[in-house]
Motif scaffolding. Structure first.
Motif, PDB file in Angstrom:
ATOM      1  N   LEU A  19       0.466  -1.316  -0.193  1.00  0.00           N
ATOM      2  CA  LEU A  19       0.144   0.376   0.489  1.00  0.00           C
ATOM      3  C   LEU A  19       1.103   0.944  -0.067  1.00  0.00           C
ATOM      4  O   LEU A  19       2.077   1.043   0.492  1.00  0.00           O
ATOM      5  CB  LEU A  19      -0.949   0.156   1.093  1.00  0.00           C
ATOM      6  CG  LEU A  19      -2.013  -1.319   1.272  1.00  0.00           C
ATOM      7  CD1 LEU A  19      -2.691  -1.256   2.944  1.00  0.00           C
ATOM      8  CD2 LEU A  19      -2.843  -1.480   0.068  1.00  0.00           C
ATOM      9  N   ASN A  62      -1.712  -1.407  -4.541  1.00  0.00           N
ATOM     10  CA  ASN A  62      -0.370  -2.309  -5.558  1.00  0.00           C
ATOM     11  C   ASN A  62      -0.877  -3.726  -5.532  1.00  0.00           C
ATOM     12  O   ASN A  62      -0.635  -4.369  -4.185  1.00  0.00           O
ATOM     13  CB  ASN A  62       0.871  -1.974  -5.440  1.00  0.00           C
ATOM     14  CG  ASN A  62       0.679  -0.562  -5.380  1.00  0.00           C
ATOM     15  OD1 ASN A  62       1.260  -0.144  -6.247  1.00  0.00           O
ATOM     16  ND2 ASN A  62       1.616  -0.082  -4.226  1.00  0.00           N
ATOM     17  N   GLY A 106       4.459 -11.455  -8.961  1.00  0.00           N
ATOM     18  CA  GLY A 106       3.889 -11.405 -10.248  1.00  0.00           C
ATOM     19  C   GLY A 106       3.803 -10.462 -11.511  1.00  0.00           C
ATOM     20  O   GLY A 106       4.144  -9.376 -10.017  1.00  0.00           O
TER      21      GLY A 106
HETATM   22  P1  ADP Z   1       6.872   1.368  -8.363  1.00  0.00           P
HETATM   23  O1  ADP Z   1       8.326   1.744  -8.862  1.00  0.00           O
HETATM   24  O2  ADP Z   1       6.044   0.749  -9.462  1.00  0.00           O
HETATM   25  O3  ADP Z   1       6.339   2.457  -7.410  1.00  0.00           O
HETATM   26  P2  ADP Z   1       7.617   0.246  -6.217  1.00  0.00           P
HETATM   27  O4  ADP Z   1       8.683  -0.945  -6.228  1.00  0.00           O
HETATM   28  O5  ADP Z   1       8.080   1.843  -5.591  1.00  0.00           O
HETATM   29  O6  ADP Z   1       6.964   0.288  -7.324  1.00  0.00           O
HETATM   30  O7  ADP Z   1       6.629  -0.305  -5.239  1.00  0.00           O
HETATM   31  C1  ADP Z   1       5.251   0.511  -4.839  1.00  0.00           C
HETATM   32  C2  ADP Z   1       4.099  -0.200  -3.849  1.00  0.00           C
HETATM   33  O8  ADP Z   1       4.334  -1.305  -4.507  1.00  0.00           O
HETATM   34  C3  ADP Z   1       5.232  -0.472  -2.582  1.00  0.00           C
HETATM   35  O9  ADP Z   1       3.854  -0.167  -1.271  1.00  0.00           O
HETATM   36  C4  ADP Z   1       4.897  -1.932  -3.127  1.00  0.00           C
HETATM   37  O10 ADP Z   1       4.869  -2.728  -1.441  1.00  0.00           O
HETATM   38  C5  ADP Z   1       4.451  -2.669  -4.247  1.00  0.00           C
HETATM   39  N1  ADP Z   1       4.844  -3.634  -4.923  1.00  0.00           N
HETATM   40  C6  ADP Z   1       5.747  -4.193  -5.368  1.00  0.00           C
HETATM   41  N2  ADP Z   1       6.208  -5.249  -5.966  1.00  0.00           N
HETATM   42  C7  ADP Z   1       5.125  -5.107  -6.041  1.00  0.00           C
HETATM   43  C8  ADP Z   1       4.247  -6.215  -6.754  1.00  0.00           C
HETATM   44  N3  ADP Z   1       4.591  -7.153  -7.589  1.00  0.00           N
HETATM   45  N4  ADP Z   1       3.134  -7.388  -5.877  1.00  0.00           N
HETATM   46  C9  ADP Z   1       2.067  -5.777  -4.877  1.00  0.00           C
HETATM   47  N5  ADP Z   1       2.887  -5.570  -4.943  1.00  0.00           N
HETATM   48  C10 ADP Z   1       3.741  -4.897  -5.123  1.00  0.00           C
END
Ligand code: ADP
Ligand code: ZN
Ligand code: MG
Length: 496
Positions: A21, A212, A224
């Motif tokens: 989140l 997310n 995934g």
């Molecule tokens: P982005 O680069 O898209 O912003 P981040 O790595 O910064 O992605 O992560 C944003 C949020 O998404 C975080 O809360 C993280 O825990 C969550 N998150 C990252 N990868 C996944 C995944 N594969 N599945 C679910 N949540 C994820």
């Protein structure tokens, strides 16, 4: 390969949801993040809390709001974050009409808080959710989309929200169900309210969440493709959006498809999510250190001072209530729901003595909560005419057998309506309990006389019939008879 069939529960069981989140929290500071405008715009005229800085006029210089920095560190300390000695602000560039400067001041690689954990409980399971970071930024203006009389769509802009201090907390992908995500949000909201840094009200927009979510075959580790869901404005909406997404992704995967990495919007009317933009369309924010602001140095003394300001947090208070007052964890959890409610409970126990803590707890959890609920959802004891003194008196009257439990409910209701003390109400209405055995016995005899069917039932072996007869005695004595005395008197006569 995982054996699946399209749709249905078996498909869902084949995959484990993974949820992370991103939570945006408006801080309850006096002024905005980088200017002197009043932060609280809730009841204000649109565009009335603005100045050259938060309107994004060229050449205006921002000044860091110290209270917002302190609030962010307080929130971080409350959930066990590390507070690095050096932090800085960065410029995040993107073109959007709600961003009056054309960029947002945020924090990129040196946020105020790192790490931390928040313990949550969902479906009877406790889980420690890891926090990635908390950073501080400024909120954007608000766009209001309208349809004109001739069918043309147009947008209005309200700059009051522009520059409101906004804290962003990012979790690791540590949650595995919609229920856990909702439990996380509830727990976080409670901690933030305890610490006093935010109203954290989703309906009012001071607490906003992007979720997310991805799926992986159950029992595997690799993550995934994730989908980011936006636009939820209640806890219920977050839960429904996640349920929908988990269902949708399970179907895509079980049909041999691939989940597209994208941003989706939640539609409250249908409970569905719809594609908004794919990862390929993601912005390049071109972050760079904010040249108009100095870096932040956070001294160890500042951290120690802030740590000393933290109140006892809900989880600690709950465990103390269990140990100190002999309550169940569930009772304690309900009592510590809000900081104000927990304080009111403790003030009442201070008046009655700890030996009456359980009775006090039962009143708070039961009738008091119910009565406050008739005022509004967030009403506290202080919003009603009741005080700890009223409740302490009520508990003492019952404990001293001055009034029955049934009468006590009536007295509480009257006190809630009038603000009069329970002892005053009891005397004014002549509600003192009748502990006079002869009087109770006389009424018991009348009740037996008047209810031959119940008497026959009892004598025929239906012991429960006595309950009905006790009820009749209570009624005849307007709820003032000692119920134990009434039961004894009846049983003595029935067995005679
Ligand atoms: P982005 O680069 O898209 O912003 P981040 O790595 O910064 O992605 O992560 C944003 C949020 O998404 C975080 O809360 C993280 O825990 C969550 N998150 C990252 N990868 C996944 C995944 N594969 N599945 C679910 N949540 C994820
Ligand atoms: Zn301003
Ligand atoms: Mg990110």
């Amino acid at each position: 390969m995982v054996a699946t069939q399209p749709g249905g529960a078996s498909t869902r069981a084949a995959y484990e949801p993974v949820i992370g989140l991103e939570v945006h929290v408006q801080l309850k500071t006096r002024s905005k993040m980088f200017c002197g405008c009043e932060r609280d715009y809730f009841d204000a005229e649109p565009n009335s809390h603005v100045c050259a800085v938060c309107l994004g006029m060229p050449g205006m210089l921002p000044v860091i709001n110290e209270q917002a920095v302190a609030f962010t560190i307080l929130a971080g300390l409350a959930i066990g974050c590390e507070i690095p000695a050096h932090a800085k602000f960065d410029r995040k560039n993107y073109p959007y009409p709600d961003l009056v400067k054309g960029y947002q001041i945020s924090q990129y690689d040196q946020p105020l808080c790192l790490g931390g954990t928040l313990e949550i409980e969902a479906d009877g399971v406790t889980r420690a959710v890891q926090i990635e970071r908390i950073h501080l930024e400024e909120d954007t203006a608000r766009l209001l989309h309208r349809d004109g009389a001739n069918g043309d769509a147009y947008s209005l802009i309200d700059v009051n929200r522009s520059g409101v201090p906004l804290m962003e907390l990012v979790t690791r992908p540590d949650m595995h169900s919609a229920a856990e995500a909702m439990a996380f949000l509830r727990t976080l909201r409670q901690v933030l309210r305890y610490v006093g840094v935010s109203d954290a009200d989703m309906e009012k927009g001071s607490f906003r969440c992007d979720a997310n979510v991805s799926l992986r075959p159950t029992g595997t580790e690799a993550l995934g493709n994730k989908v980011e869901v936006k636009n939820m404005n209640s806890f219920r909406a977050v839960g429904r959006a996640l349920e929908f997404e988990i269902e949708r992704q399970a179907r895509v995967l079980s049909e041999g498809g691939r989940v597209a990495q994208e941003t989706r919007g939640y539609i409250d009317a249908t409970g569905a999510t719809v594609s908004q933009r794919s990862k390929e369309e993601a912005h390049d924010y071109r972050y760079f250190p904010e040249p108009d602001l100095p870096p932040l140095e956070v001294s160890r003394e500042t951290i120690a001072e802030l740590r000393a300001r933290l109140p006892e947090l809900p989880a600690a208070r709950r465990e103390r209530f269990v140990a100190q007052f002999g309550l169940t964890r569930d009772e304690a959890r309900q009592l510590v729901e809000t900081r104000e409610g927990a304080a009111a409970f403790e003030e009442t126990v201070a008046l009655t003595g700890t030996e009456r803590a359980r009775e006090v707890a039962h009143w708070f959890i039961g009738d008091v909560t119910r009565l406050l609920g008739t005022l509004d959802a967030d009403a506290q004891l202080a919003d009603s005419p009741l005080t700890p003194a009223h409740l302490a008196e009520l508990v003492a009257l019952v404990a001293d057998r001055a009034i029955t439990a049934a009468t006590a409910k009536e007295v509480l209701q009257a006190a809630f309506e009038s603000g009069d003390l329970p002892s005053v109400i009891v005397d004014a209405r002549g509600l003192r309990q009748i502990n006079d055995d002869a009087e109770i016995d006389r009424v018991a005899a009348e009740v037996i006389e008047a209810n031959p069917q119940a008497v026959a039932d009892y004598r025929g072996g239906k012991e429960a019939a006595v309950k009905f007869l006790v009820g009749q005695v209570m009624r005849a004595m307007r709820g003032r008879a000692d119920p134990n005395g009434a039961t004894e008197a009846l049983v003595r006569r029935l067995r005679a």
